[in-house]
Design a protein around this motif. Structure first.
Motif, PDB file in Angstrom:
ATOM      1  N   GLY A 136       0.801  -1.221   0.000  1.00 15.24           N
ATOM      2  CA  GLY A 136       0.000   0.000   0.000  1.00 15.24           C
ATOM      3  C   GLY A 136       0.836   1.274   0.000  1.00 15.24           C
ATOM      4  O   GLY A 136       0.492   2.246   0.672  1.00 15.24           O
ATOM      5  N   VAL A 137       1.938   1.252  -0.738  1.00 14.47           N
ATOM      6  CA  VAL A 137       2.785   2.434  -0.863  1.00 14.47           C
ATOM      7  C   VAL A 137       2.851   2.838  -2.328  1.00 14.47           C
ATOM      8  O   VAL A 137       2.449   2.083  -3.212  1.00 14.47           O
ATOM      9  N   THR A 138       3.362   4.023  -2.577  1.00 12.67           N
ATOM     10  CA  THR A 138       3.467   4.490  -3.957  1.00 12.67           C
ATOM     11  C   THR A 138       4.779   4.027  -4.580  1.00 12.67           C
ATOM     12  O   THR A 138       5.729   3.669  -3.880  1.00 12.67           O
ATOM     13  N   LEU A 139       4.806   4.069  -5.899  1.00 12.24           N
ATOM     14  CA  LEU A 139       6.041   3.752  -6.618  1.00 12.24           C
ATOM     15  C   LEU A 139       7.129   4.746  -6.223  1.00 12.24           C
ATOM     16  O   LEU A 139       8.293   4.387  -6.065  1.00 12.24           O
ATOM     17  N   ARG A 140       6.723   5.980  -6.031  1.00 19.10           N
ATOM     18  CA  ARG A 140       7.660   7.025  -5.627  1.00 19.10           C
ATOM     19  C   ARG A 140       8.307   6.693  -4.281  1.00 19.10           C
ATOM     20  O   ARG A 140       9.496   6.923  -4.079  1.00 19.10           O
ATOM     21  N   THR A 141       7.523   6.151  -3.356  1.00 18.04           N
ATOM     22  CA  THR A 141       8.053   5.757  -2.049  1.00 18.04           C
ATOM     23  C   THR A 141       9.138   4.710  -2.209  1.00 18.04           C
ATOM     24  O   THR A 141      10.211   4.806  -1.604  1.00 18.04           O
ATOM     25  N   LEU A 142       8.886   3.706  -3.039  1.00 17.70           N
ATOM     26  CA  LEU A 142       9.874   2.650  -3.252  1.00 17.70           C
ATOM     27  C   LEU A 142      11.144   3.200  -3.911  1.00 17.70           C
ATOM     28  O   LEU A 142      12.258   2.841  -3.527  1.00 17.70           O
ATOM     29  N   ARG A 143      10.975   4.095  -4.880  1.00 14.15           N
ATOM     30  CA  ARG A 143      12.146   4.701  -5.515  1.00 14.15           C
ATOM     31  C   ARG A 143      12.914   5.563  -4.506  1.00 14.15           C
ATOM     32  O   ARG A 143      14.148   5.587  -4.520  1.00 14.15           O
ATOM     33  N   PHE A 144      12.197   6.247  -3.632  1.00 10.82           N
ATOM     34  CA  PHE A 144      12.828   7.066  -2.588  1.00 10.82           C
ATOM     35  C   PHE A 144      13.659   6.187  -1.657  1.00 10.82           C
ATOM     36  O   PHE A 144      14.807   6.518  -1.334  1.00 10.82           O
ATOM     37  N   TYR A 145      13.099   5.062  -1.217  1.00  7.64           N
ATOM     38  CA  TYR A 145      13.841   4.149  -0.350  1.00  7.64           C
ATOM     39  C   TYR A 145      15.074   3.602  -1.062  1.00  7.64           C
ATOM     40  O   TYR A 145      16.117   3.412  -0.445  1.00  7.64           O
ATOM     41  N   GLU A 146      14.945   3.376  -2.362  1.00  4.59           N
ATOM     42  CA  GLU A 146      16.096   2.924  -3.138  1.00  4.59           C
ATOM     43  C   GLU A 146      17.163   4.025  -3.180  1.00  4.59           C
ATOM     44  O   GLU A 146      18.353   3.759  -2.963  1.00  4.59           O
ATOM     45  N   ASP A 147      16.745   5.255  -3.448  1.00  7.82           N
ATOM     46  CA  ASP A 147      17.686   6.386  -3.485  1.00  7.82           C
ATOM     47  C   ASP A 147      18.415   6.562  -2.163  1.00  7.82           C
ATOM     48  O   ASP A 147      19.570   6.978  -2.131  1.00  7.82           O
ATOM     49  N   ARG A 148      17.747   6.240  -1.072  1.00  7.20           N
ATOM     50  CA  ARG A 148      18.338   6.388   0.262  1.00  7.20           C
ATOM     51  C   ARG A 148      19.156   5.162   0.679  1.00  7.20           C
ATOM     52  O   ARG A 148      19.672   5.102   1.775  1.00  7.20           O
ATOM     53  N   GLY A 149      19.244   4.170  -0.214  1.00  5.16           N
ATOM     54  CA  GLY A 149      20.054   2.994   0.068  1.00  5.16           C
ATOM     55  C   GLY A 149      19.392   1.973   0.967  1.00  5.16           C
ATOM     56  O   GLY A 149      20.051   1.058   1.459  1.00  5.16           O
ATOM     57  N   LEU A 150      18.091   2.096   1.171  1.00  4.87           N
ATOM     58  CA  LEU A 150      17.377   1.150   2.026  1.00  4.87           C
ATOM     59  C   LEU A 150      16.957  -0.106   1.264  1.00  4.87           C
ATOM     60  O   LEU A 150      16.822  -1.171   1.850  1.00  4.87           O
ATOM     61  N   LEU A 151      16.715   0.040  -0.026  1.00  5.59           N
ATOM     62  CA  LEU A 151      16.370  -1.087  -0.892  1.00  5.59           C
ATOM     63  C   LEU A 151      17.353  -1.102  -2.057  1.00  5.59           C
ATOM     64  O   LEU A 151      17.819  -0.039  -2.484  1.00  5.59           O
ATOM     65  N   SER A 152      17.637  -2.291  -2.559  1.00 11.90           N
ATOM     66  CA  SER A 152      18.566  -2.373  -3.699  1.00 11.90           C
ATOM     67  C   SER A 152      18.083  -3.409  -4.706  1.00 11.90           C
ATOM     68  O   SER A 152      18.596  -4.520  -4.778  1.00 11.90           O
ATOM     69  N   PRO A 153      17.070  -3.027  -5.495  1.00  9.87           N
ATOM     70  CA  PRO A 153      16.564  -3.967  -6.497  1.00  9.87           C
ATOM     71  C   PRO A 153      17.570  -4.159  -7.621  1.00  9.87           C
ATOM     72  O   PRO A 153      18.406  -3.301  -7.894  1.00  9.87           O
ATOM     73  N   ARG A 154      17.455  -5.305  -8.265  1.00  6.65           N
ATOM     74  CA  ARG A 154      18.251  -5.597  -9.458  1.00  6.65           C
ATOM     75  C   ARG A 154      17.569  -4.882 -10.622  1.00  6.65           C
ATOM     76  O   ARG A 154      16.359  -4.670 -10.625  1.00  6.65           O
ATOM     77  N   ARG A 155      18.353  -4.488 -11.601  1.00  8.57           N
ATOM     78  CA  ARG A 155      17.782  -3.814 -12.776  1.00  8.57           C
ATOM     79  C   ARG A 155      17.768  -4.761 -13.959  1.00  8.57           C
ATOM     80  O   ARG A 155      18.724  -5.486 -14.200  1.00  8.57           O
ATOM     81  N   ASP A 156      16.645  -4.765 -14.671  1.00  3.95           N
ATOM     82  CA  ASP A 156      16.518  -5.493 -15.931  1.00  3.95           C
ATOM     83  C   ASP A 156      16.068  -4.447 -16.948  1.00  3.95           C
ATOM     84  O   ASP A 156      14.872  -4.181 -17.071  1.00  3.95           O
ATOM     85  N   GLY A 157      17.040  -3.811 -17.583  1.00  5.68           N
ATOM     86  CA  GLY A 157      16.730  -2.658 -18.423  1.00  5.68           C
ATOM     87  C   GLY A 157      16.335  -1.519 -17.495  1.00  5.68           C
ATOM     88  O   GLY A 157      17.078  -1.155 -16.595  1.00  5.68           O
ATOM     89  N   THR A 158      15.129  -1.001 -17.693  1.00  2.87           N
ATOM     90  CA  THR A 158      14.647   0.069 -16.807  1.00  2.87           C
ATOM     91  C   THR A 158      13.786  -0.476 -15.676  1.00  2.87           C
ATOM     92  O   THR A 158      13.395   0.271 -14.785  1.00  2.87           O
ATOM     93  N   ALA A 159      13.478  -1.767 -15.719  1.00  6.26           N
ATOM     94  CA  ALA A 159      12.619  -2.372 -14.694  1.00  6.26           C
ATOM     95  C   ALA A 159      13.417  -2.678 -13.431  1.00  6.26           C
ATOM     96  O   ALA A 159      14.567  -3.107 -13.486  1.00  6.26           O
ATOM     97  N   ARG A 160      12.773  -2.455 -12.298  1.00  7.98           N
ATOM     98  CA  ARG A 160      13.360  -2.810 -11.009  1.00  7.98           C
ATOM     99  C   ARG A 160      12.807  -4.178 -10.608  1.00  7.98           C
ATOM    100  O   ARG A 160      11.593  -4.372 -10.597  1.00  7.98           O
ATOM    101  N   ILE A 161      13.696  -5.089 -10.264  1.00  6.44           N
ATOM    102  CA  ILE A 161      13.298  -6.426  -9.839  1.00  6.44           C
ATOM    103  C   ILE A 161      13.736  -6.608  -8.386  1.00  6.44           C
ATOM    104  O   ILE A 161      14.922  -6.567  -8.069  1.00  6.44           O
ATOM    105  N   TYR A 162      12.758  -6.793  -7.514  1.00  5.90           N
ATOM    106  CA  TYR A 162      13.012  -6.952  -6.084  1.00  5.90           C
ATOM    107  C   TYR A 162      12.993  -8.434  -5.735  1.00  5.90           C
ATOM    108  O   TYR A 162      12.208  -9.199  -6.293  1.00  5.90           O
TER     109      TYR A 162
END
Length: 136
Positions: free
Chosen positions: A30-56
């Protein structure tokens, strides 16, 4: 020092190699895509990238669960990041926020102070509303 763990259930770690898109996690938690990208920017999450897609993976999912629990308990992202960094040094199957008794006591005091300030603000606003209604 006593530690209390709050976070993902041990059974969640059994999901193994399951993968999630950013949309999957956003819907589930129940969070926004922006929230997930923000957590990634802050180093809290580190999804793998497949092109432009984020894979968690399941670990990212667990970390997100813990981050959101920490936010629910009123901790800042800086505090949550420090707690997660401590978790990285361990090798337990489930991710948790490890809280000391002092951290718990400090957070209770902080939240009680916030509650008092909110109650005072509500009382003032309700009094102003009542005054305006009586004048009308």
């Amino acid at each position: 020092m006593d530690q209390y763990a709050i976070g993902a259930k041990a059974g969640d770690a059994a999901e193994g190699a399951k993968q999630y898109t950013i949309g999957d996690l956003a819907r589930e938690f129940g969070v926004t895509l922006r929230t997930l990208r923000f957590y990634e920017d802050r180093g809290l999450l580190s999804p793998r990238r497949d092109g432009t897609a984020r894979i968690y993976d399941a670990r990212d999912r667990e970390r997100l669960s813990v981050i959101l629990k920490g936010k629910q308990l009123g901790f800042t992202l800086t505090e949550i990041r420090a707690m997660l960094a401590e978790e990285r040094s361990g090798n337990g199957p489930a991710m948790n926020l490890k809280l000391s008794l002092d951290q718990i006591e400090d957070q209770i005091l902080h939240l009680e102070q916030q509650k008092k300030e909110i109650e005072e603000a509500l009382a003032e606003l309700q009094a102003r509303r009542a005054g305006m209604a009586a004048a009308a």
